[in-house]
Scaffold this motif. Sequence first.
Motif, PDB file in Angstrom:
ATOM      1  N   THR A   1      11.026  36.685  48.644  1.00  0.00           N
ATOM      2  CA  THR A   1      12.105  35.828  49.165  1.00  0.00           C
ATOM      3  C   THR A   1      13.426  36.573  49.357  1.00  0.00           C
ATOM      4  OG1 THR A   1      12.558  35.103  46.885  1.00  0.00           O
ATOM      5  CG2 THR A   1      11.177  33.682  48.257  1.00  0.00           C
ATOM      6  N   LYS A   2      13.797  37.415  48.414  1.00  0.00           N
ATOM      7  CA  LYS A   2      15.134  38.013  48.438  1.00  0.00           C
ATOM      8  C   LYS A   2      15.146  39.490  48.814  1.00  0.00           C
ATOM      9  CE  LYS A   2      16.611  34.051  47.103  1.00  0.00           C
ATOM     10  NZ  LYS A   2      17.182  33.134  48.120  1.00  0.00           N
ATOM     11  N   CYS A   3      13.984  40.079  48.952  1.00  0.00           N
ATOM     12  CA  CYS A   3      13.892  41.487  49.361  1.00  0.00           C
ATOM     13  C   CYS A   3      13.267  41.550  50.756  1.00  0.00           C
ATOM     14  CB  CYS A   3      13.052  42.294  48.366  1.00  0.00           C
ATOM     15  SG  CYS A   3      13.748  42.348  46.700  1.00  0.00           S
ATOM     16  N   LYS A   4      13.858  42.335  51.618  1.00  0.00           N
ATOM     17  CA  LYS A   4      13.360  42.454  52.988  1.00  0.00           C
ATOM     18  C   LYS A   4      12.621  43.778  53.154  1.00  0.00           C
ATOM     19  CE  LYS A   4      17.113  39.621  54.893  1.00  0.00           C
ATOM     20  NZ  LYS A   4      18.246  39.550  55.851  1.00  0.00           N
ATOM     21  N   PHE A   5      11.374  43.697  53.580  1.00  0.00           N
ATOM     22  CA  PHE A   5      10.588  44.898  53.845  1.00  0.00           C
ATOM     23  C   PHE A   5       9.562  44.562  54.913  1.00  0.00           C
ATOM     24  CE2 PHE A   5       8.845  42.691  50.181  1.00  0.00           C
ATOM     25  CZ  PHE A   5       7.509  42.557  50.489  1.00  0.00           C
ATOM     26  N   LYS A   6       9.054  45.561  55.547  1.00  0.00           N
ATOM     27  CA  LYS A   6       8.127  45.380  56.660  1.00  0.00           C
ATOM     28  C   LYS A   6       6.810  44.782  56.175  1.00  0.00           C
ATOM     29  CE  LYS A   6       6.095  47.865  60.572  1.00  0.00           C
ATOM     30  NZ  LYS A   6       5.946  49.186  61.247  1.00  0.00           N
ATOM     31  N   GLY A   7       6.363  43.753  56.860  1.00  0.00           N
ATOM     32  CA  GLY A   7       5.095  43.112  56.527  1.00  0.00           C
ATOM     33  C   GLY A   7       5.167  42.155  55.353  1.00  0.00           C
TER      34      GLY A   7
ATOM     35  N   ILE B   1      13.446  29.953  47.586  1.00  0.00           N
ATOM     36  CA  ILE B   1      13.954  29.832  48.950  1.00  0.00           C
ATOM     37  C   ILE B   1      15.204  28.955  48.990  1.00  0.00           C
ATOM     38  CG2 ILE B   1      13.422  28.788  51.205  1.00  0.00           C
ATOM     39  CD1 ILE B   1      10.586  29.790  50.922  1.00  0.00           C
ATOM     40  N   SER B   2      15.266  27.972  48.083  1.00  0.00           N
ATOM     41  CA  SER B   2      16.413  27.063  48.071  1.00  0.00           C
ATOM     42  C   SER B   2      17.679  27.710  47.502  1.00  0.00           C
ATOM     43  CB  SER B   2      16.069  25.805  47.258  1.00  0.00           C
ATOM     44  OG  SER B   2      15.823  26.132  45.900  1.00  0.00           O
ATOM     45  N   ILE B   3      17.546  28.873  46.873  1.00  0.00           N
ATOM     46  CA  ILE B   3      18.710  29.580  46.333  1.00  0.00           C
ATOM     47  C   ILE B   3      19.359  30.374  47.462  1.00  0.00           C
ATOM     48  CG2 ILE B   3      19.501  31.299  44.668  1.00  0.00           C
ATOM     49  CD1 ILE B   3      17.109  30.572  42.925  1.00  0.00           C
ATOM     50  N   PRO B   4      20.635  30.175  47.742  1.00  0.00           N
ATOM     51  CA  PRO B   4      21.295  30.852  48.883  1.00  0.00           C
ATOM     52  C   PRO B   4      21.235  32.378  48.774  1.00  0.00           C
ATOM     53  CG  PRO B   4      22.677  29.076  48.018  1.00  0.00           C
ATOM     54  CD  PRO B   4      21.554  29.250  47.046  1.00  0.00           C
ATOM     55  N   ASP B   5      20.915  33.020  49.888  1.00  0.00           N
ATOM     56  CA  ASP B   5      20.884  34.484  49.910  1.00  0.00           C
ATOM     57  C   ASP B   5      22.272  35.081  49.724  1.00  0.00           C
ATOM     58  OD1 ASP B   5      18.171  34.355  50.338  1.00  0.00           O
ATOM     59  OD2 ASP B   5      18.337  34.544  52.517  1.00  0.00           O
ATOM     60  N   GLU B   6      23.303  34.292  50.021  1.00  0.00           N
ATOM     61  CA  GLU B   6      24.679  34.794  49.877  1.00  0.00           C
ATOM     62  C   GLU B   6      24.986  35.183  48.438  1.00  0.00           C
ATOM     63  OE1 GLU B   6      23.791  32.167  51.514  1.00  0.00           O
ATOM     64  OE2 GLU B   6      24.341  32.628  53.600  1.00  0.00           O
ATOM     65  N   LEU B   7      24.371  34.505  47.481  1.00  0.00           N
ATOM     66  CA  LEU B   7      24.593  34.852  46.081  1.00  0.00           C
ATOM     67  C   LEU B   7      24.084  36.264  45.784  1.00  0.00           C
ATOM     68  CD1 LEU B   7      23.567  31.523  44.276  1.00  0.00           C
ATOM     69  CD2 LEU B   7      25.877  32.400  44.643  1.00  0.00           C
TER      70      LEU B   7
ATOM     71  N   ARG C   1      17.929  39.067  37.007  1.00  0.00           N
ATOM     72  CA  ARG C   1      18.184  38.651  35.625  1.00  0.00           C
ATOM     73  C   ARG C   1      19.405  37.759  35.494  1.00  0.00           C
ATOM     74  NH1 ARG C   1      21.040  40.846  31.268  1.00  0.00           N
ATOM     75  NH2 ARG C   1      21.715  42.597  32.540  1.00  0.00           N
ATOM     76  N   ARG C   2      20.441  38.034  36.258  1.00  0.00           N
ATOM     77  CA  ARG C   2      21.706  37.315  36.087  1.00  0.00           C
ATOM     78  C   ARG C   2      21.837  36.088  36.985  1.00  0.00           C
ATOM     79  NH1 ARG C   2      25.877  40.270  33.544  1.00  0.00           N
ATOM     80  NH2 ARG C   2      25.250  42.377  32.910  1.00  0.00           N
ATOM     81  N   ILE C   3      21.142  36.075  38.115  1.00  0.00           N
ATOM     82  CA  ILE C   3      21.333  34.982  39.080  1.00  0.00           C
ATOM     83  C   ILE C   3      20.062  34.176  39.285  1.00  0.00           C
ATOM     84  CG2 ILE C   3      21.952  34.419  41.463  1.00  0.00           C
ATOM     85  CD1 ILE C   3      23.686  36.931  41.495  1.00  0.00           C
ATOM     86  N   ILE C   4      18.995  34.838  39.740  1.00  0.00           N
ATOM     87  CA  ILE C   4      17.781  34.133  40.126  1.00  0.00           C
ATOM     88  C   ILE C   4      17.064  33.534  38.921  1.00  0.00           C
ATOM     89  CG2 ILE C   4      15.581  34.319  41.331  1.00  0.00           C
ATOM     90  CD1 ILE C   4      18.031  34.650  43.105  1.00  0.00           C
TER      91      ILE C   4
END
Length: 275
Positions: free
Chosen positions: A97-103, A161-167, A183-186
């Motif tokens: 969800t929060k990391c972008k990588f190919k595939g 997915i409901s957690i904003p990526d802006e954080l 550890r601190r946010i998600i």
Amino acid sequence: MEQKRNVTKLVLYGFLIALSLFMLVPFYWMVISSLKLNKDVFSIPMRWWPETMHPENYQIIWQKLPLVTFFLNTAKLTVCTTIIQLCTSCFAAYGFTKCKFKGRDTIFLMYVTTIAVPWQVYMVPQFILVSKMGLNDTHLGLVLMQAFSAFGVFLIRQFYISIPDELCEAARIDGLNEFGIFRRIIFPLGKPAMATLTIFTFTNVWNDFMGPLIYLKTKELKTVQLGIRMFISQFGADYAWIMAASVCSLIPVVIVFLSCQKFFVEGVAASGIKG
């Protein structure tokens, strides 16, 4: 109009209450049967309340079989599996969800598709693999088989997915690495989904019968579900004792559910699970 609406609500609530009581009938029958003599369990006509209570049934079952050992084995398997599955599911869901990588989406789709594959399909290859690794008749083999869960990853991911990526972006700008963000946010925000997965995993592992039946042969390693089966095979169909053992095996599941029910509803609603 207002009066008609109140009557409709009253009828609906009455129907739901009646349906809830109807669903509790099997549990009530199990508990009340555990306090009867065996000859009275299936008496005709059925008695919803026995003439005499026999709480000594609960004492007898602990004397007939080493249920303490079986309960400890089940608790060990359940706690270890639940903790490991929570860790693997949370880390994998964060990556999807929060990391972008190919595939990323393709890999996630392939992984989640495995949910549709019944366990009976890969039961034999899995048994061969575990035997080749020398983990047959061990608790470690059972734990490793259930350490990863596609359903768990899907459940946690739907919540993340409901957690904003802006954080996460703001945390990266402040210098936090990916583990620090998790550890601190998600992780703190994902407690409802984790509680939901805890209930599902704990219940499935605690009540699992086929897995321990196939892989565990040593008596000292068996679980409480196998213990109840041994009770039936050794002492015949004494249903009063069997119901007493079943009630005892149900207590930990009820405790876990009641402890997590506040987060359970929120986690199911937020993750989009229908049922």
